[in-house]
Write an enzyme that holds these catalytic residues in place. Structure first.
Site: not given
Ligand code: NCD
Length: 319
Positions: A62, A92, A115, A143
């Protein structure tokens, strides 16, 4: 970490702690304009000439696709890099700081979406970076873009943003979405009531509970959903985060702790919503999807609008 103070231009977005209520209002207004672009199916060229790079060190569906689509809908050049943990020089031993500077040089990036599994990764990256970083999920703690799209969903679905009774269900220890969302809700709703429902070993960290209580949030903790479900406005379900368990047997013990199905949802109010950041791995039965209160698929679409809004606000200087 710079506060936003109603001016997003050129700032990194690392944590919900940077925002005020007013900042959230600005994002929502911009997101509403973005919805129009999508509804008309008219690609904009607002970000023409900008380069948006995505560096993903953890799996994502997503967040990855919505950031990519958001940049493309606004006409930016996109460089989407998945699998950084397996295929980049990180293998590396290159540091995140060096990778961030490298990517800027090799792509002429104007913004980097990151991320990463380390809790402090977005902060580290923003210190090393010449351009703004957007945190698309860092470790177990933050997040922020998910929290904003979650709150946008609550506003759209329930038509209100205060006096909310919210359940966070599942993995409150390792999950990052509920931590960012808790921060955001405690900022915007002075009458918030939070029910933290989890197995004993997956409780929300005490430090966060303390902070939210200081803001006036009423918080209770239980293992049993049925004690609180009937009065809930938002049931926010999360996945047990298998990847953080050192002992897989421990994971097995708590993996199937909760199941939201037709029977469960019968005990909830008529006017409430079920949310989930997804992916789900068994905690919401597919039969629940037919219920109008299941908002998790609509929730995802809001991610596109919010991420378009954030890209615009960070990259384009206000006139
Ligand atoms: C979440 C995450 O990556 O923290 N996913 C997301 O971004 N919608 C939730 C999850 O992975 O459980």
């Amino acid at each position: 970490m710079k506060k936003i103070n109603a001016d997003f231009f050129n700032k990194s977005l690392i944590s919900i702690d940077q925002f005020s209520k007013k900042d959230i209002g600005i994002i929502f207004k911009t997101a509403e304009k973005m919805e129009k672009i999508i509804n008309k199916k008219q690609q904009s060229n607002l970000l023409k000439g900008f380069v948006v790079v995505q560096l993903f060190y953890q799996p994502s569906t997503r967040t990855f696709t919505s950031f990519l689509a958001a940049a493309k809908w606004l006409g930016a050049m996109t460089i989407p890099l998945h699998g950084m943990a397996s295929y980049s020089s990180a293998v590396k031993g290159e540091s995140l700081a060096d990778t961030i500077r490298t990517v800027h040089q090799t792509t002429a990036a104007d913004l980097i979406v990151l991320r990463h599994p380390d809790d402090n990764s977005a902060q580290t990256a923003s210190r090393a970076s010449y351009v703004p970083i957007i945190n698309a999920g860092s470790g177990k703690k933050e997040h922020p873009t998910q929290a904003i799209l979650d709150f946008y969903t609550i506003k759209k679905e329930l038509k209100r943003t205060t006096n909310l009774k919210v359940v966070f269900l599942g993995d409150l220890k390792y999950g990052r979405t509920i931590k960012s969302l808790g921060k955001l809700l405690s900022l915007v709703d002075k009458n918030l009531e939070l029910f933290l429902v989890s197995p004993k070993i997956l409780k929300m960290p005490q430090s966060l509970i303390k902070k939210w209580r200081k803001r006036g949030v009423k918080i209770s903790q239980t293992e049993k959903l049925n004690q609180v479900l009937a009065k809930t406005d938002v049931l926010y379900v999360t996945r047990v985060q298998k990847e953080w368990f050192k002992n897989k047997k421990e994971y097995q013990k708590v993996a199937g702790s909760y199941l939201i199905d037709k029977k469960t949802i019968k005990k909830a109010k008529r006017k409430m919503i079920v949310m989930h950041p997804l992916p789900r791995v068994g905690e919401i039965a597919p039969e629940t999807d037919q219920d109008q209160r299941a908002a998790y698929f609509r929730q995802m679409r809001n991610g596109l609008y919010i991420r378009m809004a954030l890209l615009k606000l960070i990259l384009i200087k206000k006139q």
